[in-house]
Scaffold this motif. Structure first.
Motif, PDB file in Angstrom:
ATOM      1  N   ALA A   1       0.783  -0.901   0.002  1.00  0.00           N
ATOM      2  CA  ALA A   1       0.000   0.053   0.124  1.00  0.00           C
ATOM      3  C   ALA A   1       0.821   1.277   0.067  1.00  0.00           C
ATOM      4  O   ALA A   1       1.863   1.158   0.746  1.00  0.00           O
ATOM      5  CB  ALA A   1      -0.976  -0.074   1.330  1.00  0.00           C
ATOM      6  N   ILE A   2       0.406   2.225  -0.598  1.00  0.00           N
ATOM      7  CA  ILE A   2       1.132   3.634  -0.940  1.00  0.00           C
ATOM      8  C   ILE A   2       0.185   4.508  -0.410  1.00  0.00           C
ATOM      9  O   ILE A   2      -0.608   4.789  -0.734  1.00  0.00           O
ATOM     10  CB  ILE A   2       1.523   3.801  -2.400  1.00  0.00           C
TER      11      ILE A   2
ATOM     12  N   ALA B   1      -3.218   2.189  -3.911  1.00  0.00           N
ATOM     13  CA  ALA B   1      -2.905   3.539  -3.688  1.00  0.00           C
ATOM     14  C   ALA B   1      -3.960   4.144  -2.723  1.00  0.00           C
ATOM     15  O   ALA B   1      -5.106   4.451  -2.868  1.00  0.00           O
ATOM     16  CB  ALA B   1      -2.768   4.472  -4.859  1.00  0.00           C
ATOM     17  N   LEU B   2      -3.595   4.438  -1.543  1.00  0.00           N
ATOM     18  CA  LEU B   2      -4.448   4.860  -0.437  1.00  0.00           C
ATOM     19  C   LEU B   2      -4.162   6.580  -0.387  1.00  0.00           C
ATOM     20  O   LEU B   2      -3.129   6.945  -0.293  1.00  0.00           O
ATOM     21  CB  LEU B   2      -4.061   4.324   1.180  1.00  0.00           C
ATOM     22  N   ASP B   3      -5.599   7.170  -0.432  1.00  0.00           N
ATOM     23  CA  ASP B   3      -5.459   8.457  -0.248  1.00  0.00           C
ATOM     24  C   ASP B   3      -5.179   9.087   1.266  1.00  0.00           C
ATOM     25  O   ASP B   3      -5.643   8.570   2.231  1.00  0.00           O
ATOM     26  CB  ASP B   3      -6.896   9.167  -0.631  1.00  0.00           C
ATOM     27  N   PRO B   4      -4.230   9.799   1.220  1.00  0.00           N
ATOM     28  CA  PRO B   4      -3.447  10.196   2.637  1.00  0.00           C
ATOM     29  C   PRO B   4      -4.755  11.033   3.250  1.00  0.00           C
ATOM     30  O   PRO B   4      -4.559  11.358   4.559  1.00  0.00           O
ATOM     31  CB  PRO B   4      -2.437  10.822   2.138  1.00  0.00           C
ATOM     32  N   ARG B   5      -5.571  11.601   2.503  1.00  0.00           N
ATOM     33  CA  ARG B   5      -6.895  12.550   2.966  1.00  0.00           C
ATOM     34  C   ARG B   5      -8.184  11.614   3.572  1.00  0.00           C
ATOM     35  O   ARG B   5      -9.001  11.980   4.330  1.00  0.00           O
ATOM     36  CB  ARG B   5      -7.250  13.450   2.200  1.00  0.00           C
TER      37      ARG B   5
ATOM     38  N   ILE C   1      -5.697  -1.280   5.725  1.00  0.00           N
ATOM     39  CA  ILE C   1      -4.393  -2.082   5.586  1.00  0.00           C
ATOM     40  C   ILE C   1      -4.352  -3.139   6.538  1.00  0.00           C
ATOM     41  O   ILE C   1      -3.988  -4.388   6.058  1.00  0.00           O
ATOM     42  CB  ILE C   1      -3.178  -1.131   6.215  1.00  0.00           C
ATOM     43  N   THR C   2      -5.126  -3.346   7.535  1.00  0.00           N
ATOM     44  CA  THR C   2      -5.211  -4.315   8.470  1.00  0.00           C
ATOM     45  C   THR C   2      -6.290  -5.677   7.932  1.00  0.00           C
ATOM     46  O   THR C   2      -6.084  -6.725   8.373  1.00  0.00           O
ATOM     47  CB  THR C   2      -5.424  -4.180   9.864  1.00  0.00           C
ATOM     48  N   THR C   3      -6.967  -5.087   7.125  1.00  0.00           N
ATOM     49  CA  THR C   3      -8.045  -6.176   6.615  1.00  0.00           C
ATOM     50  C   THR C   3      -7.745  -6.647   5.144  1.00  0.00           C
ATOM     51  O   THR C   3      -8.496  -7.743   4.660  1.00  0.00           O
ATOM     52  CB  THR C   3      -9.597  -5.403   6.716  1.00  0.00           C
ATOM     53  N   CYS C   4      -6.830  -6.044   4.409  1.00  0.00           N
ATOM     54  CA  CYS C   4      -6.990  -6.340   2.976  1.00  0.00           C
ATOM     55  C   CYS C   4      -5.570  -7.130   2.692  1.00  0.00           C
ATOM     56  O   CYS C   4      -5.092  -7.194   1.530  1.00  0.00           O
ATOM     57  CB  CYS C   4      -6.810  -5.126   2.169  1.00  0.00           C
ATOM     58  N   GLY C   5      -4.727  -7.594   3.821  1.00  0.00           N
ATOM     59  CA  GLY C   5      -3.597  -8.424   3.401  1.00  0.00           C
ATOM     60  C   GLY C   5      -2.493  -7.521   3.195  1.00  0.00           C
ATOM     61  O   GLY C   5      -1.457  -8.169   2.559  1.00  0.00           O
TER      62      GLY C   5
ATOM     63  N   TRP D   1      -0.428  -4.540  13.722  1.00  0.00           N
ATOM     64  CA  TRP D   1      -0.346  -4.767  12.207  1.00  0.00           C
ATOM     65  C   TRP D   1       1.107  -5.477  12.305  1.00  0.00           C
ATOM     66  O   TRP D   1       1.921  -4.778  12.621  1.00  0.00           O
ATOM     67  CB  TRP D   1      -0.379  -3.427  11.296  1.00  0.00           C
ATOM     68  N   ALA D   2       1.045  -6.559  11.550  1.00  0.00           N
ATOM     69  CA  ALA D   2       2.475  -7.252  11.375  1.00  0.00           C
ATOM     70  C   ALA D   2       3.246  -6.962  10.167  1.00  0.00           C
ATOM     71  O   ALA D   2       4.307  -7.512  10.070  1.00  0.00           O
ATOM     72  CB  ALA D   2       2.180  -8.747  11.812  1.00  0.00           C
ATOM     73  N   GLY D   3       2.800  -6.108   9.334  1.00  0.00           N
ATOM     74  CA  GLY D   3       3.513  -5.821   8.173  1.00  0.00           C
ATOM     75  C   GLY D   3       4.720  -4.892   8.456  1.00  0.00           C
ATOM     76  O   GLY D   3       5.051  -4.415   9.655  1.00  0.00           O
ATOM     77  N   ARG D   4       5.164  -4.604   7.093  1.00  0.00           N
ATOM     78  CA  ARG D   4       6.543  -3.683   7.202  1.00  0.00           C
ATOM     79  C   ARG D   4       6.262  -2.322   6.874  1.00  0.00           C
ATOM     80  O   ARG D   4       5.677  -2.155   5.894  1.00  0.00           O
ATOM     81  CB  ARG D   4       7.620  -4.411   6.528  1.00  0.00           C
ATOM     82  N   THR D   5       6.864  -1.193   7.287  1.00  0.00           N
ATOM     83  CA  THR D   5       6.614   0.549   6.855  1.00  0.00           C
ATOM     84  C   THR D   5       7.931   0.803   6.546  1.00  0.00           C
ATOM     85  O   THR D   5       9.204   0.350   7.157  1.00  0.00           O
ATOM     86  CB  THR D   5       6.104   0.832   7.990  1.00  0.00           C
ATOM     87  N   LEU D   6       7.884   1.318   5.276  1.00  0.00           N
ATOM     88  CA  LEU D   6       8.991   2.115   4.884  1.00  0.00           C
ATOM     89  C   LEU D   6       8.663   3.399   4.617  1.00  0.00           C
ATOM     90  O   LEU D   6       7.493   4.014   4.012  1.00  0.00           O
ATOM     91  CB  LEU D   6       9.461   1.683   3.459  1.00  0.00           C
ATOM     92  N   ASP D   7       9.300   4.578   5.258  1.00  0.00           N
ATOM     93  CA  ASP D   7       9.133   5.856   4.487  1.00  0.00           C
ATOM     94  C   ASP D   7       9.949   6.108   3.231  1.00  0.00           C
ATOM     95  O   ASP D   7      10.637   5.253   2.762  1.00  0.00           O
ATOM     96  CB  ASP D   7       9.562   6.917   5.621  1.00  0.00           C
ATOM     97  N   LEU D   8      10.145   7.308   2.744  1.00  0.00           N
ATOM     98  CA  LEU D   8      10.561   7.456   1.511  1.00  0.00           C
ATOM     99  C   LEU D   8      12.120   7.300   1.549  1.00  0.00           C
ATOM    100  O   LEU D   8      12.822   6.704   0.732  1.00  0.00           O
ATOM    101  CB  LEU D   8      10.179   8.853   0.793  1.00  0.00           C
ATOM    102  N   GLU D   9      12.615   7.948   2.452  1.00  0.00           N
ATOM    103  CA  GLU D   9      14.141   7.789   2.664  1.00  0.00           C
ATOM    104  C   GLU D   9      14.810   6.331   2.847  1.00  0.00           C
ATOM    105  O   GLU D   9      15.684   5.878   2.366  1.00  0.00           O
ATOM    106  CB  GLU D   9      14.497   8.575   4.268  1.00  0.00           C
TER     107      GLU D   9
END
Length: 491
Positions: free
Chosen positions: A48-49, A73-77, A87-91, A111-119
């Motif tokens: 997800a972005i 693509a998730l809208d930040p708004r 995020i938590t229900t769509c795998g 949530w057990a997933g991995r998060t990345l910021d742009l850097e």
């Protein structure tokens, strides 16, 4: 689809622009070199972005759509709770975001997933030049034991690659998947009917969470074109003539701003040859206004849905002609209606998705017919749309399309956007109210206009004004939310 086109253009014209925004740009040569590293850095599975940057959202979506995995693509708004639930229900296995509040909320949700910021993403992309990579769904950081093999150029037709969401006009957006084959069928329509060709330069304002803007990005890259993106529909007036834009893809509501801008400075938009609109009906007065302000530009309005793909091209108001390869039925429940009957529209084509993921709900029946519960009449291969289920109401024993009520006010001088909503009525059961946006003619003038154009049962009985109608991030008016505002005011 995308990988093949990127390879072809990068080999022949590596300096051709692929993605352009006010923030940054990528050529096809750069996109080819960078996209597989992005894919290697993120991994397969569902990613997800949720970024404020249209440029970075576009390049990441393009990379994953081309090479592997499923991207959303998730809208930040969107409300925070809505993004967390999605995020938590769509795998989702990997999230790329610059929103620290969203990261904290996901940690709180375990949530057990991995998060990345742009850097972190860009650092991992650079490391990907020497790292090896596994392709199992949900992979985490790559190891560093061997060089990466570039991904294959072609993804199979039955492989899902996009996680999309319904528009949210009638409730919370619902998630569904699109396969590579379904989008190849869409791109074939774009080539034949919607002006997407090799070298075409397209401008697509609006959030990439909108299926219209997201599709335009992928369509442009799949056909070897250039796409100019803007973060918001409000940036429409910034269309740069110098950039060689010849094609605009947007929603009909955005054309009002285009007409005003073209009237002020007609030379700025002289290069526009084709305007493609989708997502809503195109009022005939607006069509005429575009023709007067931009006489050199051809205007095409199509009807479709993310779940169903392209369905047809508008001819007159709500009437449209089905595209080749699209079959249609109109039903009342399980019964197929005779020609001209008003009912629920069902579509069968190569572009249809089969079900919503969250909440689980079928889109397609056992015979391959799919619906998003639009109402319509079918005569031969000509459709007349009447809105969604809930957009058709019974008042005093008469069936009325709220969409047709709204269309009756198109072209009224001094009137902006309107939304017809049903309200409880002691004698009729349901009565129609018309909610107008911003400055508007007085109520007697609205009543007189309605009396000349609508049957008595279809005429609004209440008239209200709001500063701004509720809309989705893609610009569509939310009828249910508008009705709730009216009921709240009435109480």
């Amino acid at each position: 689809m995308i990988a093949e086109a990127v390879e072809r253009v990068a080999a022949a014209q590596p300096g051709r622009a692929a993605i352009v925004t006010a923030e940054a740009a990528l050529t096809y040569g750069e996109l080819r070199e960078r996209s597989w590293r992005t894919w290697a850095a993120i991994g397969d599975g569902v990613a997800a972005i949720s970024l404020a940057s249209a440029f970075h959202t576009a390049r990441i979506v393009a990379a994953l759509a081309a090479h592997g995995g499923i991207v959303a693509a998730l809208d930040p708004r969107w409300p925070l709770a809505q993004r967390v639930q999605t995020i938590t229900t769509c795998g989702v296995a990997v999230l790329v975001t610059d929103d620290a509040e969203l990261e904290r909320a996901l940690r709180d949700a375990a949530w057990a997933g991995r998060t990345l910021d742009l850097e972190a993403l860009e650092r991992t992309e650079r490391a990907s030049t020497t790292a090896s990579r596994t392709t199992a769904p949900g992979t985490t950081a790559p190891s560093t034991t061997a060089p990466i093999a570039r991904p294959p150029c072609e993804r199979p037709d039955d492989e899902p690659f996009l996680l999309l969401f319904s528009s949210g006009t009638t409730g919370a957006p619902k998630a569904f998947l699109k396969t590579c084959g379904q989008y190849r069928a869409n791109v074939a329509v774009s080539r034949r009917r919607l002006g997407a060709h090799d070298g075409t330069v397209t401008f697509a304002p609006g959030p990439l969470s909108s299926s219209l803007t997201l599709y335009t990005l992928l369509e442009a890259l799949a056909t070897g074109g250039t796409v100019h993106l803007a973060d918001a529909l409000d940036d429409l007036w910034l269309t740069p003539q110098a950039a060689g834009v010849t094609r605009l893809v947007t929603i009909p509501a955005a054309l009002h701003a285009l007409v005003h801008a073209a009237r002020r400075d007609p030379h700025r938009f002289a290069g526009l040859e084709l305007i493609v609109t989708g997502g809503a009906s195109l009022p005939p007065p607006l069509h005429a206004a575009v023709g007067e302000a931009l006489p050199a530009a051809r205007l095409v309005n199509y009807y479709g849905a993310g779940e169903l793909g392209f369905i047809g091209k508008t001819r007159h108001g709500a009437e449209l002609r089905l595209f080749d390869g699209v079959e249609a039925q109109v039903r009342d429940g399980d019964e197929r209606l005779p020609e001209g009957g008003l009912g629920t529209l069902w579509i069968r084509s190569a572009s249809c998705s089969d079900r919503y993921l969250v909440p689980p709900q079928p889109i397609m029946d056992a015979g391959g017919w799919a619906t998003v519960h639009d109402r319509a009449r079918l005569r031969g291969r000509t459709l007349e749309l009447a809105g969604r289920d809930g957009d058709v109401v019974t008042t005093g024993g008469h069936t009325v399309s709220l969409l047709h009520v709204e269309q009756a006010f198109e072209g009224m001088p001094g009137l902006g956007a309107v939304c017809a909503v049903p309200l409880p009525h002691r004698h009729l059961g349901i009565a129609i109210a018309l909610v107008v946006e911003g400055d508007a003619p007085p109520t007697p003038a609205l009543r007189s206009w309605a009396a000349e154009r609508l049957a008595p049962a279809s005429r609004p009985r209440r008239w209200l004004r709001v500063e701004r109608l509720p809309r989705t991030t893609g610009g569509k008016i939310r009828r249910a939310e508008t009705a709730a505002l009216v009921r709240e005011e009435a109480s």
